[in-house]
Design an enzyme around this catalytic site. Structure first.
Site, PDB file in Angstrom:
ATOM      1  N   GLY A  44       0.839  -1.184   0.000  1.00 13.76           N
ATOM      2  CA  GLY A  44       0.000   0.000   0.000  1.00 13.76           C
ATOM      3  C   GLY A  44       0.881   1.243   0.000  1.00 13.76           C
ATOM      4  O   GLY A  44       2.113   1.158  -0.119  1.00 13.76           O
ATOM      5  N   TRP A  46       1.808   3.533   2.370  1.00  9.99           N
ATOM      6  CA  TRP A  46       2.800   3.677   3.434  1.00  9.99           C
ATOM      7  C   TRP A  46       3.815   2.537   3.397  1.00  9.99           C
ATOM      8  O   TRP A  46       5.014   2.750   3.562  1.00  9.99           O
ATOM      9  CB  TRP A  46       2.099   3.765   4.780  1.00  9.99           C
ATOM     10  CG  TRP A  46       2.940   4.058   5.994  1.00  9.99           C
ATOM     11  CD1 TRP A  46       2.670   3.619   7.262  1.00  9.99           C
ATOM     12  CD2 TRP A  46       4.128   4.860   6.113  1.00  9.99           C
ATOM     13  NE1 TRP A  46       3.610   4.094   8.147  1.00  9.99           N
ATOM     14  CE2 TRP A  46       4.523   4.859   7.463  1.00  9.99           C
ATOM     15  CE3 TRP A  46       4.911   5.559   5.193  1.00  9.99           C
ATOM     16  CZ2 TRP A  46       5.662   5.528   7.926  1.00  9.99           C
ATOM     17  CZ3 TRP A  46       6.048   6.228   5.647  1.00  9.99           C
ATOM     18  CH2 TRP A  46       6.408   6.217   6.992  1.00  9.99           C
ATOM     19  N   LYS A 279      -7.896   6.971  15.945  1.00 12.78           N
ATOM     20  CA  LYS A 279      -8.065   8.244  15.232  1.00 12.78           C
ATOM     21  C   LYS A 279      -8.721   8.026  13.858  1.00 12.78           C
ATOM     22  O   LYS A 279      -9.396   8.917  13.341  1.00 12.78           O
ATOM     23  CB  LYS A 279      -6.720   8.969  15.115  1.00 12.78           C
ATOM     24  CG  LYS A 279      -5.584   8.174  14.499  1.00 12.78           C
ATOM     25  CD  LYS A 279      -5.511   8.254  13.004  1.00 12.78           C
ATOM     26  CE  LYS A 279      -4.392   7.392  12.462  1.00 12.78           C
ATOM     27  NZ  LYS A 279      -4.347   7.365  10.990  1.00 12.78           N
ATOM     28  N   ARG A 341      -6.718   9.239   4.240  1.00 13.89           N
ATOM     29  CA  ARG A 341      -7.682   8.551   3.378  1.00 13.89           C
ATOM     30  C   ARG A 341      -9.017   8.318   4.089  1.00 13.89           C
ATOM     31  O   ARG A 341     -10.059   8.245   3.436  1.00 13.89           O
ATOM     32  CB  ARG A 341      -7.092   7.222   2.899  1.00 13.89           C
ATOM     33  CG  ARG A 341      -7.054   6.132   3.937  1.00 13.89           C
ATOM     34  CD  ARG A 341      -6.432   4.856   3.418  1.00 13.89           C
ATOM     35  NE  ARG A 341      -4.994   4.990   3.264  1.00 13.89           N
ATOM     36  CZ  ARG A 341      -4.186   3.980   2.946  1.00 13.89           C
ATOM     37  NH1 ARG A 341      -4.700   2.786   2.741  1.00 13.89           N
ATOM     38  NH2 ARG A 341      -2.896   4.153   2.839  1.00 13.89           N
TER      39      ARG A 341
END
Length: 456
Positions: A44, A46, A279, A341
């Site tokens: 992905g 990251w 978060k 995202r």
């Protein structure tokens, strides 16, 4: 050379790159002729950027380190993405020249014309992540066979979503049965799952990896922070924390640190990992509010006040010393609300440009971790065995009853009984208490539930 290491991984007198690599090789007992093998699992945004950062920094020491990334084969690149990719290539002369030198440019021309199908693993070798087309990376060594990628790896970087971590590492464990030495695993995953038996508790990706592979927890670390992958690769200043046992977190903080990417270390692995998942829950709601109010700064600030008070409340349930988490949690929340995202996903849902039926793996963005996190936190905090005293009704209630935003997000995303508009109705509910009240309730009661993190 004087090796004075600080807690944030920096060196007095600033050791060079090769010295940092040599030091990690020494700690891992690598023979001079045996390269340190680093493998990223999952490609992905990251995960790809993290591997590319290591490749840029250490990849030219070919006799000392081997850096590779694994992703599944067979994912095709659609025509529209191929056309966009071609535009990106032609805007960057350095990328264009590199592809021409590698005799790779023609295939992008053919894909743009519709005469050829590109695949995600194929373009990753040229430095293009399917979830981050606008940010070209350095070329990467890509492996599509999982056994080949991991069987002799010294350092494994988990770039998988939390929802895929258990399954993939169970497969990896089959290839490690004959291993004599255990690898180091650095998990980048921000997400959690819930288990309700024997007591309600959270399962984090590092715990999934430990259970799946029997790699000891002291060899498994979590790295997280307020990071946007594309900005980090473009050398925007950033910081992160690597959390875990002291044996490896301090040497790895030193190894991963770069001038624009500062890595601190911390012993509290599980709580930081859970906060990274928390978060994402509230970022989805922030995106909805932004879209539904035409980016009203006032409405977004009202939402921020309520959602941070709920996060603080939940933190008091999860951590014995929650004050220590306030800074990292708020920083990670802030950057996710700005450009993450999950906030984008909330916006697209509220605008009607995405639907829930499309699932939580979105083309060009990857896995939206906040959706599964909403379900996990709701299921955990709705358990009556965790009850807390309701301040107005003076009776015990499940903790979720004091988290109206979490309840609303669950109704929107999971049970789908209300629309995105419900998030505004929740904010405008005249019976809503001042966000400060929720924080005071948490601070004035012994809320800590160690069983939620499987702590004694």
């Amino acid at each position: 050379m004087n090796h004075n290491v600080y807690s944030n991984g920096s060196f007095q007198n600033s050791n060079g790159t090769e010295e940092k690599l040599d030091e990690l090789r020494r700690l891992m007992g690598k023979a001079e002729s045996d390269p340190l093998r680093i493998v990223g699992v999952g490609a992905g945004a990251w995960g790809s950027v993290f591997t590319a950062l290591l490749q840029d920094c250490y990849g030219h020491f070919r006799e000392k380190v081997q850096i590779r990334i694994w992703r599944r084969p067979g994912r095709s690149v659609d025509r529209a993405t191929a056309e966009h990719l071609f535009e990106v290539i032609n805007k960057r002369e350095d990328i264009l020249r590199r592809l021409i030198r590698r005799c790779a440019y023609l295939k992008y021309v053919e894909a743009r014309l519709g005469d050829r199908t590109l695949y995600a693993d194929e373009i990753l070798k040229d430095g293009f992540c399917l979830n981050m087309i606008d940010t070209p990376l350095c070329p990467l060594k890509v492996v599509t066979n999982l056994q080949e990628a991991v069987w002799d790896a010294d350092v494994v970087v988990n770039g998988l979503p939390s929802t895929e971590t258990q399954e993939v590492f169970e497969e990896i464990s089959r290839y490690w049965k004959e291993r004599i030495t255990m690898p180091i695993i650095i998990s980048l995953a921000k997400g959690i799952e819930a288990a309700l038996e024997p007591l309600p508790h959270i399962i984090t990706p590092t715990q999934m990896i430990n259970r799946a592979t029997d790699v000891p927890l002291e060899n498994i670390l979590y790295l997280g922070g307020p990071n946007i992958a594309s900005e980090i690769y473009n050398k925007e200043y950033a910081n992160a924390r690597i959390c875990g046992a002291e044996k490896w977190r301090k040497p790895l903080a030193q190894f991963l640190r770069q001038p624009h990417f500062i890595v601190w270390d911390n012993s509290d692995l599980v709580t930081h990992e859970v906060m990274g998942g928390l978060k994402n829950v509230y970022a989805i709601g922030a995106g909805m509010v932004a879209a539904l109010t035409n980016e009203s700064a006032t409405s977004k600030s009202v939402y921020f006040a309520y959602c941070t008070s709920e996060m603080i409340f939940i933190t008091y349930l999860l951590a014995e010393e929650p004050e220590k988490l306030a800074g990292p949690l708020l920083a990670d929340t802030y950057v996710t609300l700005l450009k993450g995202r999950n906030a984008w996903y909330g916006q697209m849902l509220a605008k009607g440009e995405l639907s829930l039926d499309m699932g939580d793996s979105i083309k060009g963005k990857g896995m939206i971790q906040g959706v599964s996190a909403v379900q996990a936190f709701y299921e955990l905090l709705s358990q009556t065995c965790l009850s807390v005293l309701h301040p107005d009704e003076n009776k015990p209630v499940a903790p979720v009853e004091l988290c109206p935003i979490l309840k609303t997000l669950y109704k929107i995303l999971i049970t789908r009984v209300v629309s995105s508009q419900a998030i505004l109705q929740t904010l405008r509910d005249e019976t809503m208490n001042d966000p400060r009240d929720r924080i005071e309730i948490a601070q004035s009661h012994a809320f800590f539930r160690p069983s939620l993190l499987r702590q004694p």
